[in-house]
Motif scaffolding. Structure first.
Motif, short mmCIF file in Angstrom:
data_model
loop_
_atom_site.label_atom_id
_atom_site.label_comp_id
_atom_site.label_asym_id
_atom_site.label_seq_id
_atom_site.Cartn_x
_atom_site.Cartn_y
_atom_site.Cartn_z
N ALA A 131 68.65 12.51 -96.27
CA ALA A 131 67.18 12.52 -96.30
C ALA A 131 66.64 11.09 -96.41
O ALA A 131 65.66 10.72 -95.76
CB ALA A 131 66.69 13.36 -97.49
N GLN A 132 67.30 10.28 -97.20
CA GLN A 132 66.89 8.88 -97.36
C GLN A 132 67.19 8.09 -96.09
O GLN A 132 66.39 7.26 -95.66
CB GLN A 132 67.69 8.30 -98.53
CG GLN A 132 67.02 7.13 -99.21
CD GLN A 132 67.91 6.63 -100.35
OE1 GLN A 132 68.62 7.41 -100.99
NE2 GLN A 132 67.88 5.33 -100.58
N ALA A 133 68.32 8.39 -95.46
CA ALA A 133 68.72 7.69 -94.23
C ALA A 133 67.69 7.90 -93.12
O ALA A 133 67.37 6.98 -92.38
CB ALA A 133 70.09 8.18 -93.78
N LEU A 134 67.18 9.11 -93.06
CA LEU A 134 66.26 9.45 -91.96
C LEU A 134 64.89 8.78 -92.11
O LEU A 134 64.07 8.82 -91.20
CB LEU A 134 66.11 10.97 -91.85
CG LEU A 134 67.34 11.66 -91.25
CD1 LEU A 134 67.26 13.17 -91.42
CD2 LEU A 134 67.53 11.28 -89.79
N LYS A 135 64.65 8.14 -93.22
CA LYS A 135 63.40 7.39 -93.39
C LYS A 135 63.45 6.05 -92.68
O LYS A 135 62.44 5.41 -92.46
CB LYS A 135 63.11 7.17 -94.88
CG LYS A 135 62.73 8.47 -95.59
CD LYS A 135 62.47 8.22 -97.05
CE LYS A 135 62.16 9.55 -97.75
NZ LYS A 135 62.23 9.42 -99.21
N TYR A 136 64.66 5.62 -92.35
CA TYR A 136 64.81 4.34 -91.64
C TYR A 136 64.45 4.50 -90.17
O TYR A 136 64.70 5.55 -89.57
CB TYR A 136 66.26 3.85 -91.72
CG TYR A 136 66.60 3.11 -92.99
CD1 TYR A 136 66.59 1.73 -93.02
CD2 TYR A 136 66.93 3.80 -94.15
CE1 TYR A 136 66.91 1.05 -94.19
CE2 TYR A 136 67.24 3.14 -95.31
CZ TYR A 136 67.23 1.76 -95.32
OH TYR A 136 67.54 1.10 -96.48
N GLN A 137 63.88 3.45 -89.61
CA GLN A 137 63.77 3.38 -88.16
C GLN A 137 65.12 2.93 -87.64
O GLN A 137 65.73 2.03 -88.22
CB GLN A 137 62.72 2.37 -87.75
CG GLN A 137 61.31 2.80 -88.11
CD GLN A 137 60.27 1.87 -87.52
OE1 GLN A 137 60.59 0.91 -86.82
NE2 GLN A 137 59.02 2.17 -87.79
N ALA A 138 65.56 3.54 -86.57
CA ALA A 138 66.85 3.14 -86.00
C ALA A 138 66.76 3.16 -84.49
O ALA A 138 66.16 4.08 -83.91
CB ALA A 138 67.95 4.08 -86.48
#
Ligand code: ZN
Length: 443
Positions: free
Chosen positions: A46-53
């Motif tokens: 869930a935290q990872a998906l807050k990043y733009q990638a």
């Protein structure tokens, strides 16, 4: 909070993430973020998906681990794979391998054989390997071009070898290559005196002085067989490891390959000097060389890594298979089923290899700040079901055909089992041509 400045080049979302450090941990539903070839984020999905990638990759039913590190081999010898099998070490060397090397090994042989070895290793989940073979400059060029990471050990023997007339010439070449590649991001040059029985005290003393000056490592076959130890006792009155200690070679920069013969005094020397041991179980089994007591070394605090040795004595460069053999053999040798459990076996094939090569701050585990050298294993097959502990499944029930993706310093070298930089068909044709020449069917 993540923002544009902290955007990722790549976000991986595997089912299982095994960082190796901390030991024994399996992270579920976690993500790993990469920027500029380095790991910059590990955390819950869930935290990872807050990043733009720039790219987001779901890796369902896959285990993401640090890339495997093959801590000993002779890459170009892939072209001698299966040339002479089922023979004891000295007969194999003196009657088959050394004559074949004298006849066939040149720069073209090393170029083609090293490429073949690199391709096989990438397809087998290996992101970093140690090579100890002739024409190391050529091997370094192949490593540079392929994108893989390597430690190149310069072979030093007291007799002429392909590419060097004597030990002094090999050493001079080594010092030059070390200087040329000192700042290469993926290549580390080390010095590789072949074995105690092929390198005399004079050359070993020179190697000690040079490696101390350069802060370089030493990679050497030591105590491969009982015969080697016996012969040294008869001719010199001391065991090879004791001789290396007397000459001041042992230490954290020394990588002792094989060590199938370990007395109580040998163990004390290894522990006191913080010398690493490289275990090559399948080569030792095939040449009937002996058994390295891995669990005893591990419990004493010795860093033990694992290597395939060359394809002429193994006969593959399958480090996952090698690690499984090591895990099974360790139990038989120790007489204990608790010896070298699956998690420690994976650590031996990753972080311990990095430590042996002095690369532990750069690779060997999935930790923030380290280079993104990683492999994704596909555990979706029937042979892996059901999954209670994915690391146990990886070590005991998975073959290298389950290697799906692989990255070195964030660059993808294997995608859906396909090599991204090397031409598989061309490599196969070249290897077959060498095979025909060497077996005498065509010139
Ligand atoms: Zn070897």
């Amino acid at each position: 909070m993540p923002n544009r400045e902290t955007a990722l080049d790549l976000l991986l979302l595997p089912t299982w993430l095994v960082p190796v450090e901390p030991a024994g941990v399996v992270l579920k539903d976690h993500g790993l973020g990469i920027r500029d070839g380095r790991i910059v984020f590990i955390g819950p999905r869930a935290q990872a998906l807050k990043y733009q990638a720039a790219e987001i990759r779901e890796l369902p039913d896959m285990l993401l681990s640090p890339g495997l590190i093959n801590a000993h081999g002779h890459a170009a010898m892939t072209l001698f794979r299966g040339l002479a099998d089922d023979l004891p070490l000295m007969t194999w060397l003196e009657n088959h391998i050394w004559p074949a090397e004298a006849k066939w090994v040149d720069e073209a042989f090393v170029r083609d054989g090293t490429d073949l070895a690199i391709a096989e290793q990438i397809k087998g989940g290996i992101t970093c390997f140690c090579d100890m073979y002739f024409f190391p400059k050529v091997a370094s060029e192949r490593v540079h071009n392929s994108g893989i990471r390597a430690q190149i050990a310069l072979p030093i023997l007291d007799f002429p070898i392909p590419g060097a007339h004597n030990a002094d010439e090999a050493l001079r070449q080594g010092v030059e290559l070390f200087g040329d590649l000192k700042h290469h991001p993926r290549i580390k040059i080390t010095f590789g005196p072949h074995a105690p029985y092929t390198v005399g005290d004079e050359s070993l003393e020179k190697i000690r002085v040079i490696t101390e000056e350069l802060d370089a490592s030493i990679h050497m076959h030591v105590h491969e067989t009982a015969f080697e130890v016996q012969q040294s006792l008869e001719q010199r009155g001391e065991r090879p490891l004791a001789r290396l200690a007397r000459l001041g070679l042992l230490g954290p920069r020394f990588q002792a390959v094989h060590m199938t013969q370990i007395s109580d005094d040998d163990l004390i020397l290894l522990v006191e000097t913080n010398t690493s041991v490289i275990h090559c179980p399948e080569s030792n089994l095939k040449l009937a060389s002996g058994f390295c007591p891995v669990e005893r070394l591990w419990q004493a605090g010795v860093n033990v890594a694992v290597g395939t040795d060359g394809a002429a004595s193994n006969n593959d460069l399958d480090l996952l298979g090698e690690t499984r053999t090591a895990a099974l053999l360790a139990k038989a040798v120790a007489g204990s089923a608790t010896a070298l459990d699956a998690h420690r076996a994976l650590r031996m094939a990753t972080l311990n290899g990095a430590r042996a090569m002095g690369l532990e701050s750069e690779v060997g585990s999935l930790e923030i700040g380290k280079a993104a050298d990683m492999v994704a294993f596909d555990l979706s097959g029937l042979a892996q079901q059901p999954i209670y502990d994915p690391v146990s499944q990886l070590i005991y029930a998975t073959g290298r055909d389950c290697v799906k993706h692989l990255w070195v310093a964030g660059k993808q070298l294997l995608k859906d089992r396909r090599l991204t930089r090397l031409d598989e068909q061309q490599l196969g044709e070249t290897a077959r041509t060498w095979g025909r020449r060497i077996s005498g069917h065509a010139q």
